[in-house]
Design a protein around this motif. Structure first.
Motif, PDB file in Angstrom:
ATOM      1  N   TRP A 293       0.798  -1.166  -0.140  1.00 40.08           N
ATOM      2  CA  TRP A 293      -0.174   0.159   0.210  1.00 40.08           C
ATOM      3  C   TRP A 293       0.787   1.769  -0.249  1.00 40.08           C
ATOM      4  O   TRP A 293       0.379   1.787  -1.028  1.00 40.08           O
ATOM      5  CB  TRP A 293      -1.200   0.045   1.190  1.00 40.08           C
ATOM      6  CG  TRP A 293      -1.981   1.051   1.512  1.00 40.08           C
ATOM      7  CD1 TRP A 293      -2.964   1.348   0.686  1.00 40.08           C
ATOM      8  CD2 TRP A 293      -1.914   2.489   1.570  1.00 40.08           C
ATOM      9  NE1 TRP A 293      -3.800   2.355   0.979  1.00 40.08           N
ATOM     10  CE2 TRP A 293      -2.594   3.077   1.701  1.00 40.08           C
ATOM     11  CE3 TRP A 293      -0.461   2.570   2.550  1.00 40.08           C
ATOM     12  CZ2 TRP A 293      -2.882   4.149   2.205  1.00 40.08           C
ATOM     13  CZ3 TRP A 293      -1.319   4.136   3.060  1.00 40.08           C
ATOM     14  CH2 TRP A 293      -2.043   5.401   2.553  1.00 40.08           C
TER      15      TRP A 293
ATOM     16  N   ARG B 125      -4.124   4.905  -6.947  1.00 37.69           N
ATOM     17  CA  ARG B 125      -4.856   5.168  -6.086  1.00 37.69           C
ATOM     18  C   ARG B 125      -5.705   3.693  -5.589  1.00 37.69           C
ATOM     19  O   ARG B 125      -6.154   3.186  -4.768  1.00 37.69           O
ATOM     20  CB  ARG B 125      -5.719   6.733  -5.715  1.00 37.69           C
ATOM     21  CG  ARG B 125      -4.693   7.274  -5.242  1.00 37.69           C
ATOM     22  CD  ARG B 125      -5.895   8.328  -4.806  1.00 37.69           C
ATOM     23  NE  ARG B 125      -4.584   9.351  -5.047  1.00 37.69           N
ATOM     24  CZ  ARG B 125      -3.810  10.354  -3.391  1.00 37.69           C
ATOM     25  NH1 ARG B 125      -4.503   9.230  -2.165  1.00 37.69           N
ATOM     26  NH2 ARG B 125      -3.342  11.077  -2.986  1.00 37.69           N
TER      27      ARG B 125
ATOM     28  N   ASP C 137      -5.953   0.665  -3.233  1.00 40.80           N
ATOM     29  CA  ASP C 137      -7.275   0.577  -2.508  1.00 40.80           C
ATOM     30  C   ASP C 137      -7.695  -0.595  -2.074  1.00 40.80           C
ATOM     31  O   ASP C 137      -7.784  -1.068  -0.744  1.00 40.80           O
ATOM     32  CB  ASP C 137      -8.455   0.643  -3.244  1.00 40.80           C
ATOM     33  CG  ASP C 137      -9.581   1.231  -2.280  1.00 40.80           C
ATOM     34  OD1 ASP C 137      -9.733   1.899  -1.538  1.00 40.80           O
ATOM     35  OD2 ASP C 137     -10.537   0.371  -2.360  1.00 40.80           O
TER      36      ASP C 137
ATOM     37  N   LYS D 204      -5.344  -1.191   1.465  1.00 43.13           N
ATOM     38  CA  LYS D 204      -5.160  -0.448   2.700  1.00 43.13           C
ATOM     39  C   LYS D 204      -5.914  -1.408   4.058  1.00 43.13           C
ATOM     40  O   LYS D 204      -6.527  -2.232   4.101  1.00 43.13           O
ATOM     41  CB  LYS D 204      -6.518   0.513   2.388  1.00 43.13           C
ATOM     42  CG  LYS D 204      -7.195   0.333   2.300  1.00 43.13           C
ATOM     43  CD  LYS D 204      -8.003   1.398   1.729  1.00 43.13           C
ATOM     44  CE  LYS D 204     -10.134   1.054   1.423  1.00 43.13           C
ATOM     45  NZ  LYS D 204     -11.218   2.337   1.043  1.00 43.13           N
TER      46      LYS D 204
END
Length: 394
Positions: free
Chosen positions: A143, A166, A170, A173
């Motif tokens: 991450w 991003r 995800d 995370k």
């Protein structure tokens, strides 16, 4: 007039204030929280039953929330049921499902729920959150690496690549296991419409007319000793523990030096460890078991911070004499708790308990150069000699 769960939203609002003394805040349709500033300050929320009823009569599609602090309400928000169940069982020996059955519980997303309580008088609580790393990224390195690339793309003005990075990050995370919610935050209340499901929040177990029950002492202990609880709850994450054990080289405990009182004393310690278990030793000194952990009798937080693994005890309690930064075997526990850390006294006592006799060690022969010199013929009469009656010459 819009009805949800068989009753207009305005009637729910009036009942929440009249019966339970809640401070309510309007939430726009399709949202889970109020917008703008000041909604959690006096004047930003509604405490008058008639005013609340009038607002939701005029705005029947609005959701409603309770501002926890001024309502003297707190909640256990279970974001991940499986792992909250695991954490509470491991840390406190608490049954999450029994807790939810015995207390008012709200359900929005069917995979989650929230349990509500009244904050005890004279106590102020704040919000706390427990998160675990993603199981596919135990140390968070994936991450972090992807987010670093996203930041670099943003700095370079490449918004498309930033979005791609991003999106790639995800799935790795952290996720929230549970929240302890209190203070100037709000919880969405039934019969608001959940924006994810499009269905009303419901009471799985509605509160009784006499009001919300007080927060149980075990949960209050978590709130008031959050830092200690959080350390323990993070440590029991299965994939974090596994990753740490794989990453760290095996640590060999230093050899325990043999006490001076006898050549056989190390065998006494080994035999003591074979014939005694740590649980019995600490129970006799007031330590209590809570799920998979133990609580020191001197603990001020009330949170168990002692683990026993593979016959070794490790204590996180700062007030515990066993919190010496080492894994303690049964003899170590006996030595510390029964003999104040005096190894020789503990070993002698252990030998007596086991019925073993530790022989006294014979002093080593001194080097030849240190032997006393034999008297010579020219020595003064009586020098180095003793009289027949054992008295030294004067």
């Amino acid at each position: 007039m819009t009805e949800r769960n068989g009753m207009p939203v305005s009637a729910w609002a009036r009942r929440y204030i009249e019966t339970f003394g809640l401070a309510l805040v309007p939430i726009e349709p399709g949202e889970k929280g109020p917008k703008g500033k000041g909604w959690n300050q006096p004047g930003g929320y509604i405490t008058d039953a008639q005013a609340a009823e009038a607002f939701w009569q005029d705005n029947p599609s609005h959701n409603l929330g309770v501002v926890l602090g001024p309502s003297r309400v707190c909640s256990l928000d279970v974001d991940d049921v499986e792992w909250t169940r695991f954490v509470l069982r491991e840390q406190l020996g608490m049954d999450l499902d029994a807790l939810a059955e015995a207390h008012p519980t709200v359900v929005g997303n069917p995979a989650r729920f929230r349990v509500l309580f009244r904050v005890p008088d004279g106590i102020d609580l704040n919000r706390h959150s427990l998160s675990w790393p993603n199981q596919s990224d135990p140390d968070g390195s994936i991450w972090k690496g992807l987010m670093a690339q996203a930041k670099a793309a943003k700095d370079a003005g490449d918004l498309e690549r930033e979005a791609v990075m991003r999106a790639a990050a995800d799935p790795f995370k952290k996720f929230t296991v549970l929240e302890l919610r209190a203070g100037l935050v709000q919880d969405v209340m039934p019969p608001s419409i959940h924006p994810g499901t499009g269905k009303p929040y419901t009471w799985r177990n509605p509160p009784k007319p006499e009001g919300l029950p007080d927060l149980p002492s075990d949960l209050l202990a978590i709130w008031q000793g959050w830092d200690e609880f959080k350390r323990g709850a993070e440590a029991v994450c299965p994939w974090v523990s596994s990753a740490a054990s794989m990453a760290k080289p095996a640590v060999t405990e230093p050899h325990r030096p043999a006490p001076r009182s006898g050549r056989e004393l190390p065998k006494v310690i080994e035999e003591f460890n074979r014939s005694h278990d740590i649980e019995s030793l600490i129970t006799a000194h007031g330590y209590t078991r809570h799920g998979a952990k133990w609580l020191c009798p001197h603990s001020s937080s009330g949170l168990p911070g002692i683990t026993i693994t593979d016959g070794k005890l490790y204590s996180h309690h700062s007030s515990d004499p066993l919190a010496n930064g080492h894994q303690n075997d049964a003899f170590d526990v006996f030595c510390v708790l029964e003999h104040g850390g005096d190894v020789q006294a503990a070993t002698r006592a252990a030998a007596r308990i086991l019925g073993l006799n530790a022989p006294v060690r014979v002093p080593a022969q001194p080097p030849v150069g240190e032997l006393p010199r034999a008297p010579s013929d020219d020595s003064e009469p009586g020098a180095g000699r003793s009289s027949g009656n054992g008295a030294r010459g004067g």
